[in-house]
Design a protein around this motif. Structure first.
Motif, PDB file in Angstrom:
ATOM      1  N   UNK A   1       0.740  -1.095   0.062  1.00 26.32           N
ATOM      2  CA  UNK A   1      -0.128   0.146  -0.127  1.00 26.32           C
ATOM      3  C   UNK A   1       0.858   1.180  -0.027  1.00 26.32           C
ATOM      4  N   UNK A   2       1.866   1.283   0.893  1.00 26.48           N
ATOM      5  CA  UNK A   2       2.843   2.536   1.017  1.00 26.48           C
ATOM      6  C   UNK A   2       3.391   2.477  -0.463  1.00 26.48           C
ATOM      7  N   UNK A   3       4.022   1.381  -1.077  1.00 32.60           N
ATOM      8  CA  UNK A   3       4.702   1.708  -2.235  1.00 32.60           C
ATOM      9  C   UNK A   3       3.753   2.105  -3.468  1.00 32.60           C
ATOM     10  N   UNK A   4       2.391   1.738  -3.592  1.00 33.27           N
ATOM     11  CA  UNK A   4       1.463   2.207  -4.547  1.00 33.27           C
ATOM     12  C   UNK A   4       1.255   3.439  -4.317  1.00 33.27           C
ATOM     13  N   UNK A   5       0.816   3.863  -3.048  1.00 36.88           N
ATOM     14  CA  UNK A   5       0.456   5.220  -2.566  1.00 36.88           C
ATOM     15  C   UNK A   5       1.462   6.295  -2.905  1.00 36.88           C
ATOM     16  N   UNK A   6       2.637   5.946  -2.491  1.00 38.44           N
ATOM     17  CA  UNK A   6       3.667   7.245  -2.843  1.00 38.44           C
ATOM     18  C   UNK A   6       4.109   7.326  -4.271  1.00 38.44           C
TER      19      UNK A   6
END
Length: 278
Positions: A73-78
């Protein structure tokens, strides 16, 4: 007294056709939501059942436990946020130049930009991979960010059509006050095109969030995986845990739904007004 509103037969047919189209479009999402609450046996049960019994809420808990969704989620979001902000900024600048300025070759250059909308990604994926490999960006997030950072043909086209409908008198008044082109873009044009920017931002957000081909080719390390790549991990060589995959798909859809709910009015207004301008 007001006369009762009469709906013509053509309108009835149009409403029926649109309703059927809406049902067809929402059916996959409803089936995914239903399947995420079933056991694997219930998913393939014939005749199919819509309401699982019992409801398998633990599918979502198991999904979050089995796979590192927090990192994905963090990878996709940023990655998505960086790309969307950059595209909104640079595409609005390019759209302003194409809409309000005349320079040698402007029409040909704009035609070249629009033609990029007809080029499938599969056509350029091999030379793009070779270029990114030369830069040492394969198996890094730069491979996903840099090719999408500055340019989006659809965004330039959408924003240009909107900007062309802005009265020239507003720019002339700013010029009289001594504003230079960048100042006019930031203080006059940018605030007026917020509906179109919102519409473009949600499309760009959706495209980047759902991006699968590029991460599949460029990323090898599991800690770098985005959400679509993580969902693919539920599928083994011979079997797949479809219940957990469906639960993961529902979890992955939530950010897009939240963004759409927040920006719904601006999105609809932006698309409607863009179609009326230019």
């Amino acid at each position: 007294m007001k006369k009762p509103l009469r709906i013509k037969p053509v309108q009835w047919v149009l409403h029926i056709v649109l309703s059927l189209g809406a049902v067809v479009m929402v059916f996959p999402f409803l089936w995914t939501l239903s399947s995420s609450l079933k056991t694997p046996a219930q998913i393939f049960q014939i005749p199919p059942i819509w309401l699982p019994n019992p409801v398998q809420w633990e599918n979502f808990i198991r999904t979050l436990e089995v796979m590192p969704f927090d990192a994905a989620y963090f990878n996709s979001f940023y990655i998505t946020v960086v790309v969307v902000i950059s595209q909104v900024f640079f595409c609005s600048l390019a759209a302003y130049a194409f809409a309000k300025f005349q320079f040698p070759g402007d029409k040909f250059l704009f035609l070249l930009v629009i033609s990029m909308m007809m080029v499938p990604k599969q056509v350029i994926i091999v030379p793009q991979y070779l270029m990114l490999q030369q830069f040492g960006w394969v198996d890094t997030h730069w491979a996903l960010i840099m090719p999408e950072l500055l340019f989006k043909a659809f965004g330039i086209f959408l924003l240009r059509q909107f900007i062309m409908g802005i009265p020239r008198e507003l720019e002339e008044a700013a010029i009289v006050d001594g504003a230079h082109p960048l100042r006019i873009w930031w203080s006059v044009i940018f605030p007026l095109i917020r509906p179109a920017l919102a519409a473009f931002a949600i499309f760009a957000f959706k495209d980047m969030w759902n991006q699968f081909l590029e991460p599949l080719i460029y990323l090898n390390s599991p800690q770098l995986f985005t959400v679509p790549m993580l969902l693919n991990s539920f599928k083994g060589l011979y079997t797949a845990d479809w219940a957990l995959m469906m639960a993961g798909a529902v979890i992955s859809i939530l950010p897009i739904l939240i963004v759409y709910v927040i920006l719904q009015r601006q999105i609809i207004e932006g698309i409607a007004l863009t179609g009326m301008k230019g």
